[in-house]
Design an enzyme around this catalytic site. Structure first.
Site, PDB file in Angstrom:
ATOM      1  N   GLU A  18       0.828  -1.220   0.000  1.00 49.69           N
ATOM      2  CA  GLU A  18       0.000   0.000   0.000  1.00 49.69           C
ATOM      3  C   GLU A  18       0.858   1.263   0.000  1.00 49.69           C
ATOM      4  OE1 GLU A  18      -2.739  -0.735  -0.871  1.00 49.69           O
ATOM      5  OE2 GLU A  18      -2.745  -2.813  -0.235  1.00 49.69           O
ATOM      6  N   GLY A  19       1.976   1.205  -0.695  1.00 47.17           N
ATOM      7  CA  GLY A  19       2.916   2.324  -0.741  1.00 47.17           C
ATOM      8  C   GLY A  19       3.939   2.160   0.351  1.00 47.17           C
TER       9      GLY A  19
END
Length: 595
Positions: free
Chosen positions: A442-443
């Site tokens: 998620e980054g």
């Protein structure tokens, strides 16, 4: 085998005493019936599910993992399917969803508390319903009436699950490089072709259908992120409200063999002309997907909070039972062969580090969830904009700061166990392995740091950061004159001043050289994380001090943890300030050939 008991007393403290959640929610008609008793009853029932049904599947699920069968189907570990069926039957997926689609329309903060418990019990399992909830939110925000009617009822009930399909073999965070393509075949249908990797919950046997949200390019798409569209691609098509027996043209090509979260199916998904519909506007898929991505970033923070809590609980119990050596001030258990290791200062440091990061993370995530609820109901445009800004500012901090802390906390928990921590049967090494992915997906946490400093702080000349600073300063002004609060307010006030000064310095340097922001971003985010925790621990200390003389030792412990945080964890900011100011020269001067 590790154990877990939901920390309901601390959850209630944060909800009812720190944030007065029921009073805050009663300002809005949608939540006027959500009182303290309702919240406590949900907490009790959620605790039973997490501890009695879900937690027993965690260690076995890690050992067994998922299996890809010859036909491309995936079998989840023993017990996962039964736990999911019990979850659906109890109505847990519906908790905070729209009542128009079968949801209970309860506040997001209640769902947040539920997910903390689920993640402590079994993070790998919790990813299946967690991603489904994100898919629900994205469809709810951007779907057409037809798409909502087709998909939401079954996503809300848990009958179907959802995924997000972003990453491809040649691109990770840089989604502008994706090659998956979409070809229009009718007014509302497209053929989706391409390969997606690292797709959590991409294929499994928990639900009868899986709704994939897939990023792909239309033939006329411009290059980069401005040319990405988003599509709804179900595993099985729905024809005249009936689920087709014919599978869509997609399958799990393989399962990733990975370090942790073995119970979750991390899939390579192949789309070979799979039929889907456009979600949102053409070429604006990334904006639509950000609804799910931001929900996922908050969810990943909750995953790490859950792991921090369960690791703390098990290492604290072990430290009370394990006998090793004598206390430095003499025997504390003279009738025993040695003292329990909890008498040793550094063991207490490890335990209190875990506990402080759990209690700080709990207050942080619940506070943001309350903001999300308020923002969803707020009618005043200025207040809504202010809330949106605060949520946007603090979302990357939740994702990166809490996950970094969880990896440290689970490692400290393993260390408390000594050699036994390294052995699988005790369960501690699984917590470490599971926690490690949360810093990546998620980054990555570096991406979150760049987002915070570059977009959220420097991008608006510090406007959102000043709004947060105003909240902290108001609290400082209110409490700073009180002698009993000085030990908390003085370091908090000092950090506020340091952050203001540092932000201006980095902003000026970055105007001349953008790499200065890149070099400072990671320590800067941790400084902001500590600013948030300092504020929240000071607030919690204020509440605990108000209960002085109550004879409830819970408040005594809360003050002890707050004092530990300010004495032993907050001082990290001194070195972080030096790092943030040290610039990019030492990082960028070496020739690439010398690496």
């Amino acid at each position: 085998m590790p154990s877990y008991n939901a920390p309901i007393r601390d959850m209630q403290f944060v909800l009812h005493e720190v944030f007065n959640v029921s009073s805050e929610l009663k300002k809005f008609k949608a939540y006027e019936d959500v009182d303290k008793d309702v919240i406590n009853q949900i907490l009790e029932e959620a605790s039973k599910f997490a501890t009695e049904v879900l937690q027993p599947t965690n260690q076995a699920g890690d050992l067994m993992g998922c299996t890809r069968n010859q036909d491309g189907s995936v079998t989840t570990p023993t017990g996962f399917k039964e736990a999911y069926a019990a979850y659906v039957e109890a109505g847990w997926p519906t908790l905070s969803c729209d009542s128009a689609y079968g949801g209970q329309a309860l506040p997001q903060i209640i769902n947040t508390v539920l997910y903390e418990m689920l993640n402590s019990a079994n993070q790998a399992w919790t990813m299946y319903p967690g991603l489904s909830h994100g898919a629900y939110e994205c469809l709810h925000a951007h779907g057409t009436v037809e798409q909502k009617n087709r998909y939401l009822k079954n996503l809300v009930s848990g009958k179907w699950t959802g995924t997000m399909c972003l990453t491809e073999p040649h691109c990770g965070t840089d989604l502008g490089l994706i090659k998956a393509k979409a070809e229009k075949i009718s007014n509302d249908e497209y053929k989706i072709t391409g390969t997606k990797i690292f797709i959590s919950s991409g294929e499994h046997d928990l639900a009868e259908n899986i709704i994939h949200l897939v990023l792909a390019r239309l033939p006329d798409a411009p290059m980069g992120t401005k040319g990405i569209s988003l599509f709804v691609v179900p595993k099985y098509q729905i024809e005249n409200e009936v689920l087709s027996t014919q599978r869509n043209h997609l399958e799990c090509g393989s399962l990733e063999h990975k370090m942790g979260i073995h119970g979750n199916a991390t899939c390579v998904m192949n789309f070979d002309g799979a039929i889907g519909t456009l979600l949102g506007e053409p070429h604006r898929g990334l904006q639509a997907m950000f609804v799910m991505m931001n929900a996922a970033r908050l969810g990943v923070g909750m995953q790490s909070l859950g792991l921090t809590e369960v690791a703390y609980q098990n290492s604290a119990q072990y430290a009370k039972d394990r006998l090793q050596m004598r206390s430095l001030k003499g025997p504390q258990a003279p009738k025993l062969a040695a003292d329990p290791i909890i008498v040793h200062p550094d063991v207490r440091r490890m335990l209190l580090t875990q506990r402080a990061y759990a209690e700080g993370g709990r207050a942080f995530t619940y506070w943001i969830a309350l903001m999300i609820d308020e923002c969803a109901q707020e009618q005043d445009a200025n207040r809504k904009q202010e809330l949106e800004g605060l949520i946007a500012l603090l979302t990357p901090v939740i994702k990166a700061f809490i996950t970094d802390n969880a990896f440290e906390a689970t490692n400290e928990g393993l260390q408390v166990f000594g050699g036994h921590g390294y052995i699988a049967e005790w369960g501690m090494e699984q917590f470490v392995r599971d926690a490690r992915i949360n810093m990546i997906y998620e980054g990555t946490n570096t991406i979150q740091s760049l987002d915070l400093l570059g977009r959220k702080v420097l991008g608006d000349m510090g406007a959102k950061l000043r709004k947060f600073g105003d909240i902290v300063k108001e609290f400082i002004e209110q409490e700073g004159v009180k002698k009993e609060m000085m030990e908390f307010i003085d370091p908090l006030n000092d950090l506020v001043e340091q952050v203001e000064k540092l932000t201006k310095e980095i902003g000026l340097k970055a105007m001349l050289n953008h790499e200065e922001a890149g070099a400072a971003a990671v320590p800067y985010l941790r400084i902001i994380g500590h600013l948030v925790y300092s504020y929240l621990f000071a607030k919690m200390a204020r509440v605990a001090l108000n209960q002085k003389g109550s004879n409830d030792r819970y408040y005594e412990a809360k003050l002890d943890v707050a004092r530990f945080y300010f004495a032993k964890l907050l001082p990290e900011t001194a070195s972080l300030l030096v790092l943030a100011r040290s610039g990019s020269k030492s990082l960028m001067s070496m020739d690439e050939a010398l690496f």
